[in-house]
Design a protein around this motif. Sequence first.
Motif, PDB file in Angstrom:
ATOM      1  N   ILE A 183      72.511 -30.528  -4.960  1.00  0.00           N
ATOM      2  CA  ILE A 183      71.871 -29.914  -6.128  1.00  0.00           C
ATOM      3  C   ILE A 183      72.921 -29.440  -7.123  1.00  0.00           C
ATOM      4  N   ARG A 184      74.023 -28.918  -6.637  1.00  0.00           N
ATOM      5  CA  ARG A 184      75.104 -28.528  -7.564  1.00  0.00           C
ATOM      6  C   ARG A 184      75.615 -29.743  -8.322  1.00  0.00           C
ATOM      7  N   ALA A 185      75.815 -30.860  -7.626  1.00  0.00           N
ATOM      8  CA  ALA A 185      76.292 -32.084  -8.277  1.00  0.00           C
ATOM      9  C   ALA A 185      75.263 -32.599  -9.277  1.00  0.00           C
ATOM     10  N   GLU A 186      74.005 -32.584  -8.887  1.00  0.00           N
ATOM     11  CA  GLU A 186      72.962 -33.081  -9.792  1.00  0.00           C
ATOM     12  C   GLU A 186      72.811 -32.165 -11.003  1.00  0.00           C
ATOM     13  N   ASN A 187      72.876 -30.868 -10.801  1.00  0.00           N
ATOM     14  CA  ASN A 187      72.779 -29.946 -11.934  1.00  0.00           C
ATOM     15  C   ASN A 187      73.934 -30.136 -12.916  1.00  0.00           C
ATOM     16  N   ARG A 188      75.131 -30.360 -12.401  1.00  0.00           N
ATOM     17  CA  ARG A 188      76.271 -30.635 -13.299  1.00  0.00           C
ATOM     18  C   ARG A 188      76.008 -31.897 -14.113  1.00  0.00           C
ATOM     19  N   ALA A 189      75.478 -32.931 -13.465  1.00  0.00           N
ATOM     20  CA  ALA A 189      75.180 -34.188 -14.164  1.00  0.00           C
ATOM     21  C   ALA A 189      74.090 -33.978 -15.211  1.00  0.00           C
ATOM     22  N   LEU A 190      73.056 -33.220 -14.866  1.00  0.00           N
ATOM     23  CA  LEU A 190      71.975 -32.952 -15.820  1.00  0.00           C
ATOM     24  C   LEU A 190      72.484 -32.132 -17.001  1.00  0.00           C
ATOM     25  N   ASP A 191      73.335 -31.142 -16.731  1.00  0.00           N
ATOM     26  CA  ASP A 191      73.906 -30.338 -17.812  1.00  0.00           C
ATOM     27  C   ASP A 191      74.762 -31.193 -18.737  1.00  0.00           C
ATOM     28  N   ALA A 192      75.551 -32.094 -18.167  1.00  0.00           N
ATOM     29  CA  ALA A 192      76.381 -32.986 -18.978  1.00  0.00           C
ATOM     30  C   ALA A 192      75.505 -33.901 -19.830  1.00  0.00           C
ATOM     31  N   ALA A 193      74.409 -34.388 -19.260  1.00  0.00           N
ATOM     32  CA  ALA A 193      73.492 -35.255 -20.011  1.00  0.00           C
ATOM     33  C   ALA A 193      72.839 -34.483 -21.156  1.00  0.00           C
ATOM     34  N   ARG A 194      72.458 -33.223 -20.907  1.00  0.00           N
ATOM     35  CA  ARG A 194      71.868 -32.391 -21.965  1.00  0.00           C
ATOM     36  C   ARG A 194      72.872 -32.164 -23.087  1.00  0.00           C
ATOM     37  N   THR A 195      74.097 -31.869 -22.726  1.00  0.00           N
ATOM     38  CA  THR A 195      75.138 -31.612 -23.721  1.00  0.00           C
ATOM     39  C   THR A 195      75.400 -32.866 -24.555  1.00  0.00           C
ATOM     40  N   ALA A 196      75.459 -34.013 -23.899  1.00  0.00           N
ATOM     41  CA  ALA A 196      75.702 -35.272 -24.606  1.00  0.00           C
ATOM     42  C   ALA A 196      74.560 -35.576 -25.576  1.00  0.00           C
ATOM     43  N   ARG A 197      73.323 -35.320 -25.155  1.00  0.00           N
ATOM     44  CA  ARG A 197      72.173 -35.554 -26.032  1.00  0.00           C
ATOM     45  C   ARG A 197      72.182 -34.600 -27.221  1.00  0.00           C
ATOM     46  N   ALA A 198      72.583 -33.355 -26.962  1.00  0.00           N
ATOM     47  CA  ALA A 198      72.613 -32.349 -28.034  1.00  0.00           C
ATOM     48  C   ALA A 198      73.649 -32.723 -29.094  1.00  0.00           C
ATOM     49  N   ARG A 199      74.737 -33.350 -28.684  1.00  0.00           N
ATOM     50  CA  ARG A 199      75.796 -33.745 -29.630  1.00  0.00           C
ATOM     51  C   ARG A 199      75.381 -34.925 -30.498  1.00  0.00           C
ATOM     52  N   SER A 200      74.500 -35.776 -29.942  1.00  0.00           N
ATOM     53  CA  SER A 200      74.143 -37.001 -30.692  1.00  0.00           C
ATOM     54  C   SER A 200      72.961 -36.814 -31.608  1.00  0.00           C
TER      55      SER A 200
END
Length: 169
Positions: A152-169
């Motif tokens: 869950i820690r690994a998946e949450n990091r991946a989800l957070d990175a995906a959210r950040t990437a979407r927010a930048r675009s």
Amino acid sequence: MTLAEILLGLVTAQRAGELVFSRLNTKRLKQRGAFEVSAQHYPLMVALHAAWLISLWLFGHDRPLNIFALVAYLGLQILRVWVMRTLGQRWTTRIIVLPGAPLVSAGPYRYLSHPNYAVVAGEIVVLPLVLGLPFLALVFTMLNAAMLFIRIRAENRALDAARTARARS
């Protein structure tokens, strides 16, 4: 053939089918540009689930079924189907990130961040109880909790990175 053997046969077939479905979905997602995150713990997770199922076969194949626990297990299967239908082709047993795709917020994801893990945790407890094996329920619940802590820690990091990437675009 005992009722326990029939039940375990069905669960084994279900899990094998899910692995096939997961591989197909993973392949499709990767063809669309997705990538896997934190793959290093995946073999341990597979080993944990295989050991759980093997131990149920070894110690529970000839045991009477607890009907109340069986009803609870069947309820978990309804939730499992709900999770899988909600994710559709995005359901896998791996942590796969599809860049640019919105996070799933429908179905059980409206209520829980990780409903699939909740279902699996329930199954790991309840199926041994169906077979009258509380010690296996306890042992594998503790092992699964350690695995989920990592996953869950690994998946949450991946989800957070995906959210950040979407927010930048």
